[in-house]
Design a protein around this motif. Sequence first.
Motif, PDB file in Angstrom:
ATOM      1  N   GLU A   1      -1.113   9.713  -3.516  1.00  0.00           N
ATOM      2  CA  GLU A   1      -2.374  10.156  -2.923  1.00  0.00           C
ATOM      3  C   GLU A   1      -2.181  11.328  -1.958  1.00  0.00           C
ATOM      4  O   GLU A   1      -3.025  12.228  -1.899  1.00  0.00           O
TER       5      GLU A   1
ATOM      6  N   GLY B   1       0.475   6.130  -6.776  1.00  0.00           N
ATOM      7  CA  GLY B   1      -0.739   6.939  -6.844  1.00  0.00           C
ATOM      8  C   GLY B   1      -0.560   8.354  -6.331  1.00  0.00           C
ATOM      9  O   GLY B   1      -1.403   9.214  -6.593  1.00  0.00           O
TER      10      GLY B   1
ATOM     11  N   GLU C   1       1.928   1.543  -3.682  1.00  0.00           N
ATOM     12  CA  GLU C   1       0.801   1.839  -4.558  1.00  0.00           C
ATOM     13  C   GLU C   1       0.209   3.218  -4.295  1.00  0.00           C
ATOM     14  O   GLU C   1      -0.104   3.967  -5.235  1.00  0.00           O
ATOM     15  N   ARG C   2       0.056   3.590  -3.017  1.00  0.00           N
ATOM     16  CA  ARG C   2      -0.698   4.797  -2.688  1.00  0.00           C
ATOM     17  C   ARG C   2       0.184   6.029  -2.466  1.00  0.00           C
ATOM     18  O   ARG C   2      -0.215   7.142  -2.798  1.00  0.00           O
TER      19      ARG C   2
ATOM     20  N   SER D   1       0.830  -1.208   0.000  1.00  0.00           N
ATOM     21  CA  SER D   1       0.000   0.000   0.000  1.00  0.00           C
ATOM     22  C   SER D   1       0.862   1.255   0.000  1.00  0.00           C
ATOM     23  O   SER D   1       0.457   2.287  -0.559  1.00  0.00           O
TER      24      SER D   1
ATOM     25  N   PHE E   1      -5.794  11.342  -0.234  1.00  0.00           N
ATOM     26  CA  PHE E   1      -5.575  10.187   0.639  1.00  0.00           C
ATOM     27  C   PHE E   1      -6.822   9.963   1.492  1.00  0.00           C
ATOM     28  O   PHE E   1      -7.427  10.913   2.002  1.00  0.00           O
TER      29      PHE E   1
END
Length: 434
Positions: A320, A318, A313-314, A310, A326
Amino acid sequence: MRFMATYDLMETIRNTNQWMGATAQALGSYPAVSFAPHPGFQWLAAWGEVTERAFSRMVVKPDWNIQSVVGEDGRDHLVEIVQAISRPFGDLIHFKVQGRAEQPRKVLLVAPMSGHYATLLRSTVVSLLPDCEVYITDWHNARDIPVSEGKFDVEDYTLYLVDFLKHMGPQTHVIAVCQPAPLALAATAYLAGEEPAAQPRSLTLIGGPIDPDATPTEVTDFGNRVTMGQLEQSMIQRVGMKYAGVGRKVYPGLLQLSSFVAMNAENHMKAFSDQITRTAKGEASEHDKHNKFYDEYLAVMDMTAEFYLSTVERIFKGREVARNCFTVAGKQVDIGAITDVAVKTVEGEKDDISAPGQCVAALDLCTGLDDSKKASHVEPGAGHYGIFAGRSWRNNIRPLVLDFIDQNSGPRVVGGKKTATKSGSGKATRAGAA
């Protein structure tokens, strides 16, 4: 079982190298060889000593080894490590100085969960103890956490920080080092939206990837090159039968360590070669510079698979936090909701892990924060480690951070009015980025 076997194979390789080092040291130090002195035996014993020490440190959590601190009265005061909050995946611990009045500066050090234990910040803790009440997040090795305790990802990490901040109270000053910087920012924004009174007074972000794409590095390039499926297949393993977390999916610390070493392989090889030579000559010592550094550097811990994946990925792919989208527990965290928490960023000019530009991006995200409560500093010539534990931290950055804390230790602004004023409070200004 395929991944569990791989985990056990890595541990077997580590254990074998430790045994080979111990055997070589014993053989090279065998009393009989002294009858025919030969430098080859001295080198063999030295190689074995350095090798055994290196591989044995990889599975042992280092001690804090903080015995005492000198108080204003000139006396040594014993330091007691107290568990303020105990949780399955990490504790909040307090370095309580016995016989000393509680210090007005209450600091929460947010340690990274990136393969090393919180003890990596030992020197940071030691440098702050004379002037602060120091708390730190002490994350647990995932291999020792039973599967029955459930998952732990970036949202759980953020909520742990939220709970720790609620426990410590609103006069807390947060210092987040490296990996947790974006999550510490998110936790503060979460409190700004859900429980504003529990927000910390200040937030210092040191060398963290708030916006990984601001200044690409080898770390960010790797995250962008591979897919999440490739990462899961190549990096994730199941804990073997030897540990309490048997069957838990993790990103092994040994795998992370190999990545760290590969980034500066030539420097590490030279460091160990020089240490073997010093040991053979009798010039090495138990707590010399090499051993002091590598005893900590080589001590690694496993991360839960969901936290590692995570994060990539985030936070990295991503972006975020960088894009202010987020979410935590289904709620979007608005960093612009931070209006009265002073934010300072610290970066190292030669940081090859979180390059200058990645961390200072936090200030632009704090759209609701007045410029007088924002500050930034780029330390000339400093690498990643130096900005929180090296000479640059001791001589330059630590005084700046303490000044920033003092300048933002006054009462909160409620409804546009200050409830009171406090001597020593002032405005934070952006330090010139060198």
